[in-house]
Design an enzyme around this catalytic site. Structure first.
Site, PDB file in Angstrom:
ATOM      1  N   TYR A  48      -1.253  32.580 -15.601  1.00  5.45           N
ATOM      2  CA  TYR A  48      -1.457  32.982 -14.207  1.00  5.45           C
ATOM      3  C   TYR A  48      -2.232  34.284 -14.097  1.00  5.45           C
ATOM      4  O   TYR A  48      -2.694  34.647 -13.013  1.00  5.45           O
ATOM      5  CB  TYR A  48      -0.115  33.154 -13.486  1.00  5.45           C
ATOM      6  CG  TYR A  48       0.772  31.943 -13.434  1.00  5.45           C
ATOM      7  CD1 TYR A  48       0.312  30.671 -13.821  1.00  5.45           C
ATOM      8  CD2 TYR A  48       2.097  32.052 -13.019  1.00  5.45           C
ATOM      9  CE1 TYR A  48       1.154  29.569 -13.782  1.00  5.45           C
ATOM     10  CE2 TYR A  48       2.931  30.952 -12.971  1.00  5.45           C
ATOM     11  CZ  TYR A  48       2.467  29.723 -13.365  1.00  5.45           C
ATOM     12  OH  TYR A  48       3.303  28.634 -13.323  1.00  5.45           O
ATOM     13  N   LYS A  73       5.528  32.270 -19.565  1.00  6.90           N
ATOM     14  CA  LYS A  73       5.226  31.075 -20.352  1.00  6.90           C
ATOM     15  C   LYS A  73       4.078  31.337 -21.325  1.00  6.90           C
ATOM     16  O   LYS A  73       3.140  32.072 -21.010  1.00  6.90           O
ATOM     17  CB  LYS A  73       4.845  29.915 -19.427  1.00  6.90           C
ATOM     18  CG  LYS A  73       5.831  29.681 -18.295  1.00  6.90           C
ATOM     19  CD  LYS A  73       5.364  28.582 -17.348  1.00  6.90           C
ATOM     20  CE  LYS A  73       6.155  28.605 -16.059  1.00  6.90           C
ATOM     21  NZ  LYS A  73       5.797  29.713 -15.162  1.00  6.90           N
ATOM     22  N   HIS A 106       4.267  26.355 -22.055  1.00  8.52           N
ATOM     23  CA  HIS A 106       3.751  25.941 -20.745  1.00  8.52           C
ATOM     24  C   HIS A 106       3.371  24.448 -20.701  1.00  8.52           C
ATOM     25  O   HIS A 106       3.679  23.753 -19.731  1.00  8.52           O
ATOM     26  CB  HIS A 106       2.540  26.806 -20.389  1.00  8.52           C
ATOM     27  CG  HIS A 106       2.297  26.912 -18.927  1.00  8.52           C
ATOM     28  ND1 HIS A 106       1.658  27.985 -18.354  1.00  8.52           N
ATOM     29  CD2 HIS A 106       2.600  26.099 -17.886  1.00  8.52           C
ATOM     30  CE1 HIS A 106       1.584  27.816 -17.040  1.00  8.52           C
ATOM     31  NE2 HIS A 106       2.148  26.672 -16.744  1.00  8.52           N
ATOM     32  N   LEU A 188       7.772  21.831  -2.893  1.00  7.52           N
ATOM     33  CA  LEU A 188       7.429  21.344  -1.551  1.00  7.52           C
ATOM     34  C   LEU A 188       6.172  20.479  -1.575  1.00  7.52           C
ATOM     35  O   LEU A 188       5.604  20.164  -0.532  1.00  7.52           O
ATOM     36  CB  LEU A 188       7.227  22.527  -0.594  1.00  7.52           C
ATOM     37  CG  LEU A 188       8.359  23.558  -0.551  1.00  7.52           C
ATOM     38  CD1 LEU A 188       8.001  24.705   0.392  1.00  7.52           C
ATOM     39  CD2 LEU A 188       9.680  22.915  -0.142  1.00  7.52           C
ATOM     40  N   SER A 229       4.950  31.274  -2.064  1.00 12.03           N
ATOM     41  CA  SER A 229       4.317  31.472  -0.770  1.00 12.03           C
ATOM     42  C   SER A 229       3.595  32.804  -0.790  1.00 12.03           C
ATOM     43  O   SER A 229       4.063  33.762  -1.408  1.00 12.03           O
ATOM     44  CB  SER A 229       5.346  31.452   0.358  1.00 12.03           C
ATOM     45  OG  SER A 229       4.717  31.726   1.597  1.00 12.03           O
ATOM     46  N   ASN A 238      12.405  30.243   2.884  1.00  8.91           N
ATOM     47  CA  ASN A 238      12.728  29.305   1.807  1.00  8.91           C
ATOM     48  C   ASN A 238      14.051  29.637   1.121  1.00  8.91           C
ATOM     49  O   ASN A 238      14.679  28.772   0.508  1.00  8.91           O
ATOM     50  CB  ASN A 238      11.612  29.291   0.763  1.00  8.91           C
ATOM     51  CG  ASN A 238      10.337  28.663   1.280  1.00  8.91           C
ATOM     52  OD1 ASN A 238      10.353  27.924   2.254  1.00  8.91           O
ATOM     53  ND2 ASN A 238       9.228  28.962   0.627  1.00  8.91           N
TER      54      ASN A 238
END
Length: 274
Positions: A48, A73, A106, A188, A229, A238
């Protein structure tokens, strides 16, 4: 905050804040916002490219280290025994932490045939106390079976894509048979599942948002959940599901939405960076 006890006795908050696709420049701010909202579990990854911001956010939150559960990860290019050990240390330093709570492979990257060797490196880190728990992500069968066949430590967590229109029910069940906790990313459906008529109807009836209904479904089915989010308002929403009551019929209605709609990478064709 609900807690799941992993197969090695370590406790993990059942809801975590995922920082996938959060830019490095925003990672500190969003990590601090999530912790301020009540999250105590942050999920990042070397891939990321925002571990530094997450680590600063954890430190700047002012919370004691043992109150924040941090997952990262191992990236695909770092598979292999020695490379994995070095990659762990790089991630730990970027996070600025003395240890990592949960360290995951990962992707299996079956083409490389290194995930079993890589797992041995994670077992070493675990035995030395450098990590509190180890696990895997995106391991279809038979990859998980092959890893387990040669493992001394059973993975504590299997992180996979799970949401109403992509439930991976068989993989979920087979994972749990081994005492491995299922952790749902993209819970989601990256927002796509929020407009499903069945979800909208249940939400209106119980006085909740569609996101809260889906979160409650995950929690009732015993999964660890990683919503993400870029909105502070939504990340707070959430987390607020305590007041929501879903019947077994509601849960089963959500399960009829299975449509095979994967939003993430297919590990069989995933491009492997050099």
């Amino acid at each position: 905050m609900s807690i799941i006890t992993l197969n090695n006795g370590v406790s993990i908050p059942q809801v975590g804040f995922g920082v996938f696709q959060i830019p490095p420049t925003d990672a500190q701010r969003m990590t601090e916002a999530a912790l301020s909202a009540g999250y105590r579990h942050i999920d990042t990854a070397a891939g990321y490219q925002n571990e530094e911001g997450v680590g600063v956010g954890v430190i700047q939150s002012g919370l004691p280290r043992d109150e924040v559960f941090v997952t990262t990860k191992l990236w695909n290019a770092d598979q292999g025994y020695e490379k994995a050990l070095a990659a762990y240390e790089t991630s730990r330093k970027k996070l600025g932490l003395d240890y990592i709570d949960l360290y995951l492979i990962h992707f299996p990257i079956p083409q490389k045939r290194l995930y079993q060797e890589t797992w041995k490196a994670l077992e070493k880190l675990y035995s030395e106390g450098a990590v509190r728990a180890i696990g895997v992500s995106n391991f279809k069968f038979p990859y998980l079976d092959r890893l387990l066949a040669g493992a001394e430590v059973v993975p504590a967590v299997h992180q996979i894509e799970v949401h109403p229109t992509y439930q991976q029910a068989e993989l979920d069940a087979l994972t749990r048979v081994h005492g491995i906790a299922v952790e749902a990313y993209s819970p989601l459906g990256r927002g796509a599942d929020l407009t499903a008529p069945a979800i909208v109807e249940i939400a209106a009836r119980v006085g909740a948002t569609p996101a809260q209904v889906i979160m409650t479904w995950h929690l009732k089915r015993g999964r660890i959940v990683l919503p993400k989010s870029a909105s502070v308002e939504r990340l707070t929403e959430n987390l607020r599901t305590d007041h929501i009551e879903l019947t077994e019929a509601d849960l089963m209605t959500i399960e009829t939405l299975e449509a095979g709609l994967r939003t993430g990478e297919d590990i069989e064709t995933f491009d492997i960076p050099a």
